[in-house]
Design a protein around this motif. Structure first.
Motif, PDB file in Angstrom:
ATOM      1  N   ILE A  97       0.860  -1.186   0.000  1.00 22.50           N
ATOM      2  CA  ILE A  97       0.000   0.000   0.000  1.00 22.50           C
ATOM      3  C   ILE A  97       0.896   1.236   0.000  1.00 22.50           C
ATOM      4  O   ILE A  97       1.759   1.398   0.853  1.00 22.50           O
ATOM      5  CB  ILE A  97      -0.935   0.014   1.218  1.00 22.50           C
ATOM      6  N   THR A  98       0.692   2.100  -0.989  1.00 20.50           N
ATOM      7  CA  THR A  98       1.449   3.337  -1.082  1.00 20.50           C
ATOM      8  C   THR A  98       0.491   4.514  -0.950  1.00 20.50           C
ATOM      9  O   THR A  98      -0.723   4.328  -0.789  1.00 20.50           O
ATOM     10  CB  THR A  98       2.205   3.412  -2.418  1.00 20.50           C
ATOM     11  N   PHE A  99       1.033   5.722  -1.055  1.00 25.50           N
ATOM     12  CA  PHE A  99       0.215   6.920  -0.880  1.00 25.50           C
ATOM     13  C   PHE A  99       0.505   7.898  -1.998  1.00 25.50           C
ATOM     14  O   PHE A  99       1.652   8.091  -2.398  1.00 25.50           O
ATOM     15  CB  PHE A  99       0.469   7.557   0.488  1.00 25.50           C
ATOM     16  N   SER A 100      -0.562   8.492  -2.511  1.00 27.96           N
ATOM     17  CA  SER A 100      -0.451   9.444  -3.604  1.00 27.96           C
ATOM     18  C   SER A 100      -1.126  10.737  -3.198  1.00 27.96           C
ATOM     19  O   SER A 100      -2.198  10.718  -2.573  1.00 27.96           O
ATOM     20  CB  SER A 100      -1.096   8.874  -4.875  1.00 27.96           C
ATOM     21  N   GLY A 101      -0.511  11.849  -3.537  1.00 30.36           N
ATOM     22  CA  GLY A 101      -1.050  13.147  -3.143  1.00 30.36           C
ATOM     23  C   GLY A 101      -2.241  13.557  -3.980  1.00 30.36           C
ATOM     24  O   GLY A 101      -2.283  13.345  -5.191  1.00 30.36           O
TER      25      GLY A 101
END
Length: 206
Positions: A97-101
């Motif tokens: 799981i990653t995070f994107s702005g």
């Protein structure tokens, strides 16, 4: 069992086509453009790594707003409900799981005028779990098997070497049966197993 996507490192050529197609497919449907899989490499091999669609889904258990749920044999994340707590990424045992702005769509990126101070520069990126950029909301992204697309996962349909495939319950059961048959052929039931003769350890002091 949940469905999941798996990659064969022997067939993967590290071309990143899967990442590009994943990004474009989600962008077409108004979702975060960050790819839901990452191609990992070492000196000899390469293979994409993505969400394992865990049965117990630790990410769903820690989500405080129930943004991660089980639907149609897969673990889905509702980006609109995400509150940027990043607990799902911490709980994921595979780092999938990653995070994107996400920025407000009504505010242009460079809206500096003579009547306002210039916007501060974004701080140097450290980690997806530590970065905090003013005005940007971090949204969790994970593999959703392209459930919104009638063609299925984009990474599978665009892989030039067919290194990526979808594992279903039926395919998994067939693989388990094949393993049992292979084991029976290697070790037939009527084959006597000969153990090596027992040798007492040498306890004599030297």
């Amino acid at each position: 069992m949940n469905q999941y996507v798996i990659a064969d490192a022997k067939l993967c050529i590290g071309c990143n086509t899967c990442m590009a197609s994943c990004s474009q497919e989600h962008l077409r449907y108004g979702l975060q453009s960050a790819p839901r899989l990452q191609v990992m490499r070492n000196r000899l091999d390469s293979a994409p790594v993505m969400c394992h669609q865990c049965e117990d889904a630790p990410c769903a258990q820690v989500c405080p707003v129930n943004a991660i749920t089980r639907e149609n044999g897969a673990i889905h994340l509702n980006e609109s409900l995400c509150v940027s707590c990043k607990l799902c990424g911490i709980a994921c045992p595979f780092g999938a799981i990653t995070f994107s702005g996400s920025t407000p769509v009504d505010i242009p990126r460079d809206c500096n005028t003579s009547k306002a101070l210039p916007a501060p520069r974004a701080p140097r990126a450290i980690s997806a779990f530590l970065d905090c950029v003013p005005g940007i909301r971090a949204v969790a992204v994970k593999c959703d098997l392209c459930s919104f697309s009638p063609d299925g996962p984009a990474c599978i349909t665009t892989c030039p070497t067919q290194a990526i495939r979808l594992v279903t319950a039926g395919l998994s059961e067939h693989a388990s049966q094949q393993k049992r048959l292979n084991a029976m052929n290697v070790f037939p039931a009527d084959l006597p197993v000969e153990l090596p003769p027992f040798t007492a350890p040498d306890t004599e002091e030297k």
